[in-house]
Each structure stands twice: as C-alpha cells, then as structure tokens.
Design a protein around this motif. Structure first.
Motif, short mmCIF file in Angstrom:
data_model
loop_
_atom_site.label_atom_id
_atom_site.label_comp_id
_atom_site.label_asym_id
_atom_site.label_seq_id
_atom_site.Cartn_x
_atom_site.Cartn_y
_atom_site.Cartn_z
N MET A 122 0.82 -1.22 0.00
CA MET A 122 0.00 0.00 0.00
C MET A 122 0.85 1.26 0.00
SD MET A 122 -2.97 -1.18 -0.39
CE MET A 122 -2.27 -2.65 -1.16
N SER A 123 1.91 1.30 0.79
CA SER A 123 2.76 2.49 0.80
C SER A 123 3.54 2.63 -0.51
CB SER A 123 3.71 2.48 1.99
OG SER A 123 4.58 1.37 1.93
N PHE A 124 3.85 1.54 -1.16
CA PHE A 124 4.52 1.56 -2.47
C PHE A 124 3.62 2.26 -3.49
CE2 PHE A 124 5.05 -0.87 -6.53
CZ PHE A 124 6.32 -0.45 -6.87
N TYR A 125 2.34 1.88 -3.50
CA TYR A 125 1.39 2.52 -4.44
C TYR A 125 1.16 3.98 -4.05
CZ TYR A 125 0.48 -2.43 -5.39
OH TYR A 125 0.61 -3.76 -5.68
N ARG A 126 1.02 4.24 -2.76
CA ARG A 126 0.84 5.62 -2.29
C ARG A 126 2.00 6.50 -2.76
NH1 ARG A 126 2.17 6.81 3.45
NH2 ARG A 126 4.11 5.92 2.69
N ASP A 127 3.23 6.01 -2.58
CA ASP A 127 4.40 6.79 -2.98
C ASP A 127 4.42 7.02 -4.49
OD1 ASP A 127 5.06 6.70 -0.31
OD2 ASP A 127 6.76 5.32 -0.58
#
Length: 169
Positions: A122-127
């Motif tokens: 999720m943080s990968f996509y957010r970034d």
C-alpha cells in the motif's frame, strides 16, 4: 490505532502521513468519497486467496483482459489506475484513488503468508501516486469490518508493520 478522523482529512494526509490505510466500522450506509476521488469496493469475502484478490481488484478497477494475475502484473496495474479511469473517460485527473475492502477481516484469510506482501504494498502505491503523477494524487485503502472485528483487523495490519488510521466515513 490513532484518533478518528474524517475520510476527507484521512485522504488529505494519506499522501504524506504515516499511513495510507484506514479502518472504519462497517455500516449499511455506503462510503461517500470526496469529489474527484475514484472509488471502488472489494468484498474481503471474495478475496480470501491471492488469486481471488487479483480477480476482485481486476474486476472493480477494470484491469484489461491481458492482466497476468501475478505479483508483477498487479503492481503494474495498481500503478496505472489513472490511465484506466481518467484518460479512458476523458475527464480531469482524479485527486485520489480509494479502495474500500468490506469484510476486511476475511481479506487473504486463507493465505496469511501473502497478507504481509499485500499490506506492505500500500505504501509503495501511495508513494507512486504522490511522487510520479502530475498532478500528484492520493492513494488509500479503507478497511471496513463489523464492530467486533475492528480490533482484530487493526492488529493484523500492525503485526506486519503497517499503521492504520481510524476513519469516520
């Protein structure tokens, strides 16, 4: 879990805050996303395995027929939501992409070894949406669960190192 915030405030801070994942008490009333936010719903009961998760996300986000149903393809298409929603419909870029997972206590329940991979993506996509799009957009996941499962869901995400915000949506 932190104090409860509105969905608008959560999305505003999801791009730079500690979490792009939030949890809310599942209610009969639907989530009303802010204007300009692309919103889809996945039922965690339909995503108990990795293959089912791929199918559920592919269906709601309308991945093309050539979606390979594997980790790399999932990453590619989750980072291409803007091209599948905005440009295809010739509308202005979305200011955010939000997926609600209802019955989130059932998400990947049959393949717990895969859960850590998904949660930490999720943080990968957010970034990606924050750093690579012009204009930048928010990316977030909203976990909905029955009241008696909220603590369990929050703890499950925390156990793999993902902070979860409380949202009143």
């Amino acid at each position: 879990m932190a104090h409860t915030v509105t969905l608008d405030k959560f999305l505003l801070h999801a791009t730079d805050g500690p979490s792009c994942v939030a949890i809310r008490h599942e209610t009969p009333s639907p989530v009303l996303p802010p204007a300009g936010v692309e919103f889809r719903t996945v039922d965690g009961g339909d995503a108990k395995t990795l293959d089912a998760l791929f199918d559920a996300f592919a269906k709601v986000w309308e991945f093309p027929p050539w979606f390979g149903g594997n980790y790399a393809a999932f990453d590619d298409f989750m980072r291409d939501l803007d091209n599948m929603t905005d440009k295809a419909l010739e509308k202005p870029p979305a200011r955010g992409y939000l997926t609600e997972v209802t019955n989130s206590h059932l998400l990947l329940i049959d393949e717990p070894e895969v859960f850590s991979w998904f949660a930490n993506k999720m943080s990968f996509y957010r970034d990606y949406y924050r750093d690579e799009l012009t204009p930048p957009a928010a990316f977030a996941l909203l976990l909905s669960a029955p009241a008696d499962k909220l603590h369990e869901v929050g703890e499950r995400w925390l156990s793999v190192g993902v902070q979860v915000s409380d949202v009143d949506a």
